[in-house]
Write a protein that holds these residues in place. Sequence first.
Motif, PDB file in Angstrom:
ATOM      1  N   SER A 148      50.150  56.917  48.401  1.00 22.34           N
ATOM      2  CA  SER A 148      50.310  55.468  48.515  1.00 22.34           C
ATOM      3  C   SER A 148      48.962  54.727  48.463  1.00 22.34           C
ATOM      4  CB  SER A 148      51.034  55.115  49.819  1.00 22.34           C
ATOM      5  OG  SER A 148      50.271  55.517  50.944  1.00 22.34           O
ATOM      6  N   PHE A 149      47.858  55.478  48.470  1.00 26.45           N
ATOM      7  CA  PHE A 149      46.538  54.839  48.465  1.00 26.45           C
ATOM      8  C   PHE A 149      46.210  54.327  47.061  1.00 26.45           C
ATOM      9  CE2 PHE A 149      41.925  54.922  47.944  1.00 26.45           C
ATOM     10  CZ  PHE A 149      41.530  54.127  49.004  1.00 26.45           C
ATOM     11  N   VAL A 150      45.886  53.048  46.974  1.00 25.80           N
ATOM     12  CA  VAL A 150      45.571  52.427  45.683  1.00 25.80           C
ATOM     13  C   VAL A 150      44.324  51.560  45.844  1.00 25.80           C
ATOM     14  CG1 VAL A 150      46.365  50.865  43.871  1.00 25.80           C
ATOM     15  CG2 VAL A 150      48.004  52.385  44.981  1.00 25.80           C
ATOM     16  N   LEU A 151      43.430  51.615  44.879  1.00 31.46           N
ATOM     17  CA  LEU A 151      42.246  50.760  44.857  1.00 31.46           C
ATOM     18  C   LEU A 151      42.469  49.601  43.892  1.00 31.46           C
ATOM     19  CD1 LEU A 151      39.304  53.336  44.747  1.00 31.46           C
ATOM     20  CD2 LEU A 151      39.901  51.837  46.646  1.00 31.46           C
ATOM     21  N   THR A 152      42.102  48.416  44.309  1.00 28.71           N
ATOM     22  CA  THR A 152      42.173  47.245  43.430  1.00 28.71           C
ATOM     23  C   THR A 152      40.871  47.160  42.646  1.00 28.71           C
ATOM     24  OG1 THR A 152      43.575  46.077  45.027  1.00 28.71           O
ATOM     25  CG2 THR A 152      42.499  44.758  43.317  1.00 28.71           C
ATOM     26  N   LEU A 153      40.972  47.302  41.333  1.00 24.54           N
ATOM     27  CA  LEU A 153      39.777  47.332  40.493  1.00 24.54           C
ATOM     28  C   LEU A 153      39.431  45.933  40.005  1.00 24.54           C
ATOM     29  CD1 LEU A 153      40.558  50.549  38.398  1.00 24.54           C
ATOM     30  CD2 LEU A 153      39.503  50.344  40.657  1.00 24.54           C
ATOM     31  N   VAL A 189      25.381  45.731  33.258  1.00 21.84           N
ATOM     32  CA  VAL A 189      26.348  46.677  32.700  1.00 21.84           C
ATOM     33  C   VAL A 189      27.632  46.501  33.502  1.00 21.84           C
ATOM     34  CG1 VAL A 189      26.916  49.090  32.248  1.00 21.84           C
ATOM     35  CG2 VAL A 189      24.552  48.302  32.003  1.00 21.84           C
ATOM     36  N   MET A 190      28.581  45.778  32.931  1.00 23.05           N
ATOM     37  CA  MET A 190      29.811  45.439  33.643  1.00 23.05           C
ATOM     38  C   MET A 190      30.831  46.564  33.484  1.00 23.05           C
ATOM     39  SD  MET A 190      28.989  42.591  34.978  1.00 23.05           S
ATOM     40  CE  MET A 190      30.592  42.193  35.689  1.00 23.05           C
ATOM     41  N   ILE A 191      31.330  47.034  34.598  1.00 15.10           N
ATOM     42  CA  ILE A 191      32.345  48.094  34.595  1.00 15.10           C
ATOM     43  C   ILE A 191      33.562  47.630  35.377  1.00 15.10           C
ATOM     44  CG2 ILE A 191      30.616  49.918  34.414  1.00 15.10           C
ATOM     45  CD1 ILE A 191      31.041  50.462  37.389  1.00 15.10           C
ATOM     46  N   THR A 192      34.655  48.360  35.240  1.00 16.04           N
ATOM     47  CA  THR A 192      35.853  48.110  36.031  1.00 16.04           C
ATOM     48  C   THR A 192      35.874  49.117  37.175  1.00 16.04           C
ATOM     49  OG1 THR A 192      37.049  47.364  34.064  1.00 16.04           O
ATOM     50  CG2 THR A 192      38.369  47.951  35.996  1.00 16.04           C
TER      51      THR A 192
END
Length: 301
Positions: A148-153, A189-192
């Motif tokens: 159930s663990f989710v990271l908001t990117l 350097v933009m990443i998600t």
Amino acid sequence: MKTGIIVILIIIIFILASVLMTYRRQIEKICRQLSFLEKHDSNMMVTTDMRMGGLGALTDVLNARLDAQRKAQQKADARERLISDTYTNLSHDIRTPLTSLDGYFQLLKESISLEEKERYINIIQERIGSLKEMLEEMFTFTKLRDDSFVLTLEPVDSCRLLTELILSYYDEWLNRGIQPEIHIPETPVMITAHPLALKRTIQNVIKNGMDHGEKEIRIELKQDKTEAVLIISNHAAHPEDIDTDRVFDRFYKADQARSKTSSGLGLSIAREFVQHMDGNIRAELHGSTFSVIITMPLYQK
């Protein structure tokens, strides 16, 4: 004519009755199998000798449900074993600093010299810090393995985050005599990613290098066409002990005798965070140079 029709009707009725009886027997057979599976732990599948009249479709649905239920149970059992093993291994690791704490408390109690008392207090504080770090890593690792663990990117400037993180290590590196070699692009350097998760990942990798390497560290960030690549390298003190295929396994310690204050979860947590952010992490060893390479997808507007 009428006699022929009657005979045909009787035959039809007989056939229907036979089919219904067979149908009923198959239903009863399925019920018995389900009753057995409910009471016993078995990999048996539901079977039927007759697929007409929806029995075949019913059997397929039941078997699909049973298969999904077994896989879910296997996953739950595996997670339960994982948590159990985590607690068992961590309990073993905690025993060492706890034992030393008890010894230093006794020395502190018996010491007369203020200088010695201060030294023992500093050692006790360091041991307590190690214990807190071990417990925090255990809770983090357990949380990351929860489905159930989710990271908001979100969009993250990896150059800025990495620069701020490196600056926070400046005093510690200076005190340890570590000479860092840093290569960070001048343009963003933009990443998600998830900023805190990415920060924790890099911290764990740097700490691993400081704990198990010699007095040098090299950090390089570069941009590819579709991803950002972060390479953190150090000169391994004991490269012969390192297995790059296992360094991300939980509780893996290349130098067991020299890792008494480590939980062995640092790189495992780093891998979990990277995977939750749709990135990739791997380790390489060239001679005595140990490197952790993290790749993260570039932010697409």
